[in-house]
Design a protein around this motif. Structure first.
Motif, PDB file in Angstrom:
ATOM      1  N   LEU A 118       0.832  -1.209   0.000  1.00 10.64           N
ATOM      2  CA  LEU A 118       0.000   0.000   0.000  1.00 10.64           C
ATOM      3  C   LEU A 118       0.864   1.255   0.000  1.00 10.64           C
ATOM      4  CD1 LEU A 118      -2.857  -1.010   2.472  1.00 10.64           C
ATOM      5  CD2 LEU A 118      -2.943  -0.913  -0.026  1.00 10.64           C
ATOM      6  N   CYS A 119       2.008   1.225   0.673  1.00 15.50           N
ATOM      7  CA  CYS A 119       2.921   2.369   0.653  1.00 15.50           C
ATOM      8  C   CYS A 119       3.424   2.624  -0.771  1.00 15.50           C
ATOM      9  CB  CYS A 119       4.101   2.120   1.588  1.00 15.50           C
ATOM     10  SG  CYS A 119       3.719   2.284   3.347  1.00 15.50           S
ATOM     11  N   GLY A 120       3.770   1.542  -1.471  1.00 13.06           N
ATOM     12  CA  GLY A 120       4.207   1.703  -2.856  1.00 13.06           C
ATOM     13  C   GLY A 120       3.119   2.278  -3.740  1.00 13.06           C
ATOM     14  N   CYS A 121       1.889   1.826  -3.533  1.00 11.34           N
ATOM     15  CA  CYS A 121       0.755   2.358  -4.310  1.00 11.34           C
ATOM     16  C   CYS A 121       0.529   3.828  -4.002  1.00 11.34           C
ATOM     17  CB  CYS A 121      -0.502   1.547  -4.010  1.00 11.34           C
ATOM     18  SG  CYS A 121      -0.463  -0.147  -4.631  1.00 11.34           S
ATOM     19  N   ALA A 122       0.647   4.200  -2.728  1.00  9.35           N
ATOM     20  CA  ALA A 122       0.473   5.604  -2.340  1.00  9.35           C
ATOM     21  C   ALA A 122       1.547   6.478  -2.984  1.00  9.35           C
ATOM     22  CB  ALA A 122       0.524   5.733  -0.823  1.00  9.35           C
ATOM     23  N   PHE A 123       2.775   5.982  -3.030  1.00 13.70           N
ATOM     24  CA  PHE A 123       3.864   6.727  -3.674  1.00 13.70           C
ATOM     25  C   PHE A 123       3.533   6.992  -5.141  1.00 13.70           C
ATOM     26  CE2 PHE A 123       7.680   6.886  -6.237  1.00 13.70           C
ATOM     27  CZ  PHE A 123       8.467   7.803  -5.562  1.00 13.70           C
ATOM     28  N   LEU A 124       3.096   5.956  -5.848  1.00 14.44           N
ATOM     29  CA  LEU A 124       2.773   6.122  -7.268  1.00 14.44           C
ATOM     30  C   LEU A 124       1.572   7.045  -7.454  1.00 14.44           C
ATOM     31  CD1 LEU A 124       3.242   2.509  -8.678  1.00 14.44           C
ATOM     32  CD2 LEU A 124       4.759   4.468  -8.958  1.00 14.44           C
ATOM     33  N   GLY A 125       0.600   6.976  -6.542  1.00 10.05           N
ATOM     34  CA  GLY A 125      -0.565   7.851  -6.650  1.00 10.05           C
ATOM     35  C   GLY A 125      -0.184   9.319  -6.520  1.00 10.05           C
ATOM     36  N   ILE A 126       0.680   9.630  -5.544  1.00  3.61           N
ATOM     37  CA  ILE A 126       1.127  11.013  -5.368  1.00  3.61           C
ATOM     38  C   ILE A 126       1.964  11.460  -6.557  1.00  3.61           C
ATOM     39  CG2 ILE A 126       2.588  12.508  -3.948  1.00  3.61           C
ATOM     40  CD1 ILE A 126       1.678  10.905  -1.518  1.00  3.61           C
ATOM     41  N   LYS A 127       2.798  10.565  -7.059  1.00  2.00           N
ATOM     42  CA  LYS A 127       3.599  10.912  -8.235  1.00  2.00           C
ATOM     43  C   LYS A 127       2.712  11.179  -9.448  1.00  2.00           C
ATOM     44  CE  LYS A 127       7.212  11.229  -8.299  1.00  2.00           C
ATOM     45  NZ  LYS A 127       7.997  12.477  -8.163  1.00  2.00           N
ATOM     46  N   LEU A 128       1.620  10.457  -9.580  1.00  2.00           N
ATOM     47  CA  LEU A 128       0.680  10.682 -10.680  1.00  2.00           C
ATOM     48  C   LEU A 128       0.027  12.048 -10.556  1.00  2.00           C
ATOM     49  CD1 LEU A 128      -0.547   9.330 -13.184  1.00  2.00           C
ATOM     50  CD2 LEU A 128      -2.372   8.464 -11.725  1.00  2.00           C
ATOM     51  N   VAL A 129      -0.292  12.455  -9.322  1.00  2.00           N
ATOM     52  CA  VAL A 129      -0.852  13.788  -9.091  1.00  2.00           C
ATOM     53  C   VAL A 129       0.153  14.858  -9.511  1.00  2.00           C
ATOM     54  CG1 VAL A 129      -1.615  15.407  -7.307  1.00  2.00           C
ATOM     55  CG2 VAL A 129      -2.417  13.036  -7.261  1.00  2.00           C
ATOM     56  N   GLU A 130       1.430  14.656  -9.164  1.00  2.00           N
ATOM     57  CA  GLU A 130       2.473  15.613  -9.563  1.00  2.00           C
ATOM     58  C   GLU A 130       2.594  15.696 -11.082  1.00  2.00           C
ATOM     59  OE1 GLU A 130       6.156  16.108  -7.093  1.00  2.00           O
ATOM     60  OE2 GLU A 130       5.621  14.064  -6.517  1.00  2.00           O
ATOM     61  N   TYR A 131       2.609  14.554 -11.725  1.00  2.86           N
ATOM     62  CA  TYR A 131       2.719  14.553 -13.185  1.00  2.86           C
ATOM     63  C   TYR A 131       1.537  15.268 -13.840  1.00  2.86           C
ATOM     64  CZ  TYR A 131       6.640  11.221 -13.314  1.00  2.86           C
ATOM     65  OH  TYR A 131       7.859  10.622 -13.205  1.00  2.86           O
ATOM     66  N   SER A 132       0.336  14.979 -13.369  1.00  5.89           N
ATOM     67  CA  SER A 132      -0.856  15.597 -13.971  1.00  5.89           C
ATOM     68  C   SER A 132      -0.837  17.106 -13.796  1.00  5.89           C
ATOM     69  CB  SER A 132      -2.124  14.999 -13.353  1.00  5.89           C
ATOM     70  OG  SER A 132      -2.186  15.270 -11.963  1.00  5.89           O
ATOM     71  N   GLY A 133      -0.324  17.587 -12.640  1.00  5.00           N
ATOM     72  CA  GLY A 133      -0.228  19.028 -12.432  1.00  5.00           C
ATOM     73  C   GLY A 133       0.710  19.692 -13.416  1.00  5.00           C
ATOM     74  N   LYS A 134       1.821  19.054 -13.720  1.00  4.75           N
ATOM     75  CA  LYS A 134       2.768  19.628 -14.683  1.00  4.75           C
ATOM     76  C   LYS A 134       2.204  19.573 -16.104  1.00  4.75           C
ATOM     77  CE  LYS A 134       6.782  18.609 -11.871  1.00  4.75           C
ATOM     78  NZ  LYS A 134       5.911  18.352 -10.704  1.00  4.75           N
ATOM     79  N   PHE A 135       1.541  18.474 -16.444  1.00  5.97           N
ATOM     80  CA  PHE A 135       0.935  18.377 -17.774  1.00  5.97           C
ATOM     81  C   PHE A 135      -0.151  19.432 -17.949  1.00  5.97           C
ATOM     82  CE2 PHE A 135       3.250  14.547 -18.306  1.00  5.97           C
ATOM     83  CZ  PHE A 135       3.215  14.234 -19.654  1.00  5.97           C
ATOM     84  N   ALA A 136      -0.892  19.740 -16.878  1.00  7.94           N
ATOM     85  CA  ALA A 136      -1.954  20.743 -16.965  1.00  7.94           C
ATOM     86  C   ALA A 136      -1.397  22.125 -17.287  1.00  7.94           C
ATOM     87  CB  ALA A 136      -2.734  20.790 -15.649  1.00  7.94           C
ATOM     88  N   TYR A 137      -0.151  22.394 -16.897  1.00  2.33           N
ATOM     89  CA  TYR A 137       0.481  23.680 -17.185  1.00  2.33           C
ATOM     90  C   TYR A 137       1.369  23.630 -18.423  1.00  2.33           C
ATOM     91  CZ  TYR A 137      -1.065  25.963 -12.892  1.00  2.33           C
ATOM     92  OH  TYR A 137      -1.825  26.546 -11.913  1.00  2.33           O
ATOM     93  N   GLY A 138       1.424  22.480 -19.104  1.00  2.00           N
ATOM     94  CA  GLY A 138       2.224  22.371 -20.316  1.00  2.00           C
ATOM     95  C   GLY A 138       3.690  22.147 -20.056  1.00  2.00           C
ATOM     96  N   ILE A 139       4.058  21.777 -18.823  1.00  2.00           N
ATOM     97  CA  ILE A 139       5.468  21.543 -18.483  1.00  2.00           C
ATOM     98  C   ILE A 139       5.744  20.058 -18.627  1.00  2.00           C
ATOM     99  CG2 ILE A 139       7.227  21.764 -16.677  1.00  2.00           C
ATOM    100  CD1 ILE A 139       5.599  24.099 -15.563  1.00  2.00           C
ATOM    101  N   HIS A 140       6.158  19.661 -19.808  1.00  2.00           N
ATOM    102  CA  HIS A 140       6.442  18.263 -20.090  1.00  2.00           C
ATOM    103  C   HIS A 140       7.164  18.170 -21.428  1.00  2.00           C
ATOM    104  CE1 HIS A 140       3.251  18.274 -23.135  1.00  2.00           C
ATOM    105  NE2 HIS A 140       2.508  18.914 -22.242  1.00  2.00           N
ATOM    106  N   PRO A 141       7.910  17.096 -21.657  1.00  3.76           N
ATOM    107  CA  PRO A 141       8.536  16.917 -22.976  1.00  3.76           C
ATOM    108  C   PRO A 141       7.472  16.695 -24.036  1.00  3.76           C
ATOM    109  CG  PRO A 141       9.510  15.464 -21.314  1.00  3.76           C
ATOM    110  CD  PRO A 141       8.267  16.031 -20.713  1.00  3.76           C
ATOM    111  N   ASN A 142       7.794  17.070 -25.258  1.00  2.00           N
ATOM    112  CA  ASN A 142       6.838  16.901 -26.345  1.00  2.00           C
ATOM    113  C   ASN A 142       7.550  16.271 -27.530  1.00  2.00           C
ATOM    114  OD1 ASN A 142       4.541  17.001 -27.865  1.00  2.00           O
ATOM    115  ND2 ASN A 142       4.682  19.179 -28.346  1.00  2.00           N
ATOM    116  N   PRO A 143       7.744  14.939 -27.488  1.00  2.00           N
ATOM    117  CA  PRO A 143       8.516  14.284 -28.555  1.00  2.00           C
ATOM    118  C   PRO A 143       7.884  14.418 -29.933  1.00  2.00           C
ATOM    119  CG  PRO A 143       8.189  12.822 -26.667  1.00  2.00           C
ATOM    120  CD  PRO A 143       7.275  14.000 -26.479  1.00  2.00           C
ATOM    121  N   GLY A 144       6.551  14.590 -30.007  1.00  2.00           N
ATOM    122  CA  GLY A 144       5.883  14.628 -31.301  1.00  2.00           C
ATOM    123  C   GLY A 144       5.881  15.976 -31.972  1.00  2.00           C
ATOM    124  N   GLY A 145       6.456  16.998 -31.364  1.00  2.00           N
ATOM    125  CA  GLY A 145       6.438  18.333 -31.947  1.00  2.00           C
ATOM    126  C   GLY A 145       7.185  19.308 -31.073  1.00  2.00           C
TER     127      GLY A 145
END
Length: 419
Positions: A118-145
């Motif tokens: 469950l600790c491992g799952c919680a870690f991944l869940g929080i990391k997913l929240v962090e990733y989604s926040g950066k994607f929402a602001y456009g802060i991410h690599p864009n290999p397709g363009g």
């Protein structure tokens, strides 16, 4: 003969009692599974050492200390700290799982194993929240363009900014027709103060930004002398004006706050002096409609920017907002306003070293998250077993792997979250 035989018998008797009996002993008191695991972890150590070393070289080798701070790119120290404590606690629970397994306490061992999972799952869940926040602001690599992150606020950034705005439906200040009078030409130019109910909040925001900022920057680059090249010229610093406009999209107050304030003062002074010169030029143009149209269009651009600067000054940050800026490193911008209105539009941003940051951040944390997923898969199998002494070697081996995953995060956490 007898003496020889006696000697031979005596010699043979000595050989029989002097023979050594050898017994085999293991060189290392560990099983084959643990040896294979350590060999695997040695390759993983070299893999992550290479990645982390490359990140350190890129970060501290960035020109002029341009590497973005955590809050410049929406890295949350709080979430990172929580994840660190989660992984440290999971290392403790996996040790308890191993100890209970050695004592054949199957129920207790399985309980601690579930806690680790469950600790491992919680870690991944929080990391997913962090990733989604950066994607929402456009802060991410864009290999397709082309990425939305620009290292410099230059004419290429300005060109892409206008293209994005017009593709989203922003209405630019219209140029006048050559067969119209000066008054008619000026009347054809949209009023930047028009708040027609027919426009959505999203449309108003991007249209006003195009009219009072982007077209102003285009005017400065195309027609105003550049004081960055010639300090004696009566004009503006093109680089500073472009940075000031970029900061309206995604402000980094800590880095560019003072520069933007100084640039706004220079813009006000230039606009006031230029507006004072226009009547004489319009009078000198006489009936030349082309010149009159250009002057009318220029006047609209100047007035639009002047109105924005007046509005910006009247809504200067309160003391609370200053505290928030000092704490978080940046204030709100157009992208933040668009996100607050649930718009899917994200405008290009000027973040020095932003592309390199996003590439290294998602690469290193992504590989680490992948190792966490592998660890969860390894933890999932024993949940269907009876965790007695016979399973202790397996639990010990996956526990060693999990400690390695936690150790890697201990290196990543300060690099990305603390400075």
């Amino acid at each position: 003969m007898s003496e020889h035989e006696d000697h031979h018998d005596e010699h043979g008797h000595d050989d029989h009692h002097g023979h050594l009996q050898l017994e085999y002993e293991e060189a290392l008191p560990i099983n084959n599974g643990k040896v294979c695991l350590w060999l695997f972890l040695s390759t993983e150590i070299m893999f992550f050492a290479g990645l982390i070393g490359t990140y350190i070289v890129l970060r501290f080798g960035s020109p002029g200390d341009t590497w973005p701070r955590p809050h410049d790119v929406h890295v949350s120290e709080i979430l990172g700290t929580i994840n660190t404590f989660i992984l440290i606690f999971s290392s403790f629970t996996v040790v308890l799982t191993y100890e209970a397994t050695k004592r054949s306490k199957a129920t207790v061992a399985k309980g601690w194993l579930v806690a680790t999972f469950l600790c491992g799952c919680a870690f991944l869940g929080i990391k997913l929240v962090e990733y989604s926040g950066k994607f929402a602001y456009g802060i991410h690599p864009n290999p397709g363009g082309r990425s939305l992150l620009y290292e410099q606020a230059d004419v290429y950034y300005l060109k892409d900014l206008r293209a994005k705005l017009t593709s989203f439906g922003a209405i630019p200040l219209a140029a006048a027709a050559t067969d119209a009078t000066a008054e008619e030409a000026a009347a054809q130019v949209p009023d930047v103060t028009d708040t027609s109910a027919a426009q959505s909040d999203e449309s108003k925001l991007i249209t006003e930004f195009l009219q009072h900022s982007v077209q102003w920057a285009e005017y400065v680059v195309g027609r105003v002398p550049n004081t960055h090249v010639d300090t004696t010229a009566h004009g503006l610093n093109h680089r500073d004006v472009l940075i000031a406009v970029s900061q309206e999209v995604y402000p980094i107050e800590r880095r560019y706050g003072n520069l933007v304030k100084a640039t706004h003062l220079a813009e006000k002074s230039f606009i006031e002096s230029r507006l004072a010169e226009l009547p004489a030029e319009q009078e000198a143009a006489g009936d030349d409609k082309d010149v009159q149209n250009l002057l009318a269009f220029e006047k609209k651009i100047l007035e639009a920017r002047q109105e924005y600067l007046t509005h910006h000054a009247s809504h200067a940050h309160s003391s609370d907002e200053h505290d928030a800026v000092a704490e978080h490193g940046h204030s709100s911008g157009i992208n933040a306003e668009l996100r607050a209105s649930e718009s899917k539009i994200i405008l290009p941003m000027h973040i020095p070293s932003g592309n390199m940051f996003s590439a290294t951040y998602f690469l290193l944390t992504g590989f680490h998250a992948l190792h966490v997923i592998v660890g969860l898969i390894l933890f999932a199998f024993p949940m269907f077993w009876t965790l007695d002494r016979s399973r202790s070697n397996y639990i010990e081996n996956i526990g060693l792997y999990w400690h390695f995953v936690d150790l890697v995060w201990i290196f990543l956490f300060p690099l990305f979250y603390l400075f």
